[in-house]
Write a protein that holds these residues in place. Structure first.
Motif, PDB file in Angstrom:
ATOM      1  N   ASN A  13       0.818  -1.215   0.000  1.00 36.34           N
ATOM      2  CA  ASN A  13       0.000   0.000   0.000  1.00 36.34           C
ATOM      3  C   ASN A  13       0.851   1.265   0.000  1.00 36.34           C
ATOM      4  O   ASN A  13       0.428   2.306  -0.524  1.00 36.34           O
ATOM      5  N   ALA A  14       2.036   1.182   0.563  1.00 34.11           N
ATOM      6  CA  ALA A  14       2.952   2.325   0.477  1.00 34.11           C
ATOM      7  C   ALA A  14       3.333   2.574  -0.977  1.00 34.11           C
ATOM      8  O   ALA A  14       3.405   3.723  -1.437  1.00 34.11           O
ATOM      9  N   GLN A 200       2.220   2.664   5.943  1.00 31.47           N
ATOM     10  CA  GLN A 200       2.015   3.927   5.225  1.00 31.47           C
ATOM     11  C   GLN A 200       2.444   5.128   6.066  1.00 31.47           C
ATOM     12  O   GLN A 200       2.930   6.132   5.528  1.00 31.47           O
TER      13      GLN A 200
END
Length: 251
Positions: A13-14, A200
């Motif tokens: 997701n980063a 994140q």
């Protein structure tokens, strides 16, 4: 819980959320950065479809092992690329474009890492100006193989999409006993979201303080660790009924 952590701690997701920033800092420019971020989404969709076709043929565990190996290789490739990168502002024109004075200690000087270059920016421009112009200056200064880096990112996304992305949500309901499945999936979702949030949250700090090379290496190391643990402890559930699996785990 292992899969819930592994799915997010490898940095997927980063990469998704910060893709334009990552690509811009790799020197491809803003417009190309957004185009390549869109390409990431396309690769994700295509390889998720591939996973849907293979999951009952190849099995859950082999797909996870293939995917985690691909993630480890791709993140290592990205780390190596940034490790080989050099940063050099060839002339003062970029500072004129940004309407700021050109520090002579930056122009024509070669820096061997992004952290070294960012530190020089903070010293010469001040913290606020360095933060404002950092992405543009890094994009101008970086010297490395951007195409190979793009290949590494796309390999990472493809490896994730064919394994950790969809397979986890198929495998986990099969592993939990019937009477614990609801609670188990809820807890898994909570852990998964918590790890995703943490990754994140930390990712911008990692890029700033640790540098891109070490950041990608860390994700690759987590993928390698996950691969070892999956190979050692995760059972295969393909072709087994929920009742058979429950009887196996109760034993």
């Amino acid at each position: 819980m292992l899969l819930a952590c592994a799915q997010q701690i490898t940095g997927i997701n980063a990469i998704y959320f910060y893709a334009p920033t990552i690509f811009e800092q790799s020197g491809v420019g803003t417009n190309a950065a957004f185009a390549q971020a869109a390409l990431i989404g396309l690769i994700n969709v295509l390889f998720t479809i591939v996973a849907m076709g293979l999951i009952d043929k190849v099995g859950r565990k082999p797909l996870l092992l293939i995917g985690l190996t691909g993630v480890a290789i791709s993140m290592s490739l990205c780390a190596w690329e940034f490790k080989q990168a050099h940063y050099k502002i060839e002339n003062a024109a970029i500072f004129e474009e940004l309407n700021i004075p050109a520090p002579m200690n930056l122009v024509g000087v070669t820096f061997n890492s992004d952290t070294e270059f960012k530190q020089a920016l903070r010293i010469e421009l001040g913290d606020l100006a360095a933060k404002d112009y950092e992405a543009k200056l890094i994009s101008n200064a970086i010297q490395f193989n951007a195409k190979l880096f793009l290949f590494g990112i796309l390999l990472f996304v493809a490896s994730f999409a064919v394994s950790l992305g969809p397979v986890m949500w198929v495998l986990l309901p099969e592993i939990f006993p019937n009477h614990l499945r609801g609670v188990g999936m809820a807890l898994t979702g909570l852990v998964n979201s918590a790890v995703s949030f943490s990754v994140q949250l930390v990712f911008p700090w990692e890029l700033s303080q640790l540098g891109a090379a070490l950041t990608f290496f860390i994700y690759g190391a987590f993928a390698l660790l996950g691969c070892i643990l999956v190979a050692r402890y995760l059972p295969e559930t393909k072709g087994k009924s929920l009742e058979e699996l429950e009887a196996t785990f109760i034993k």
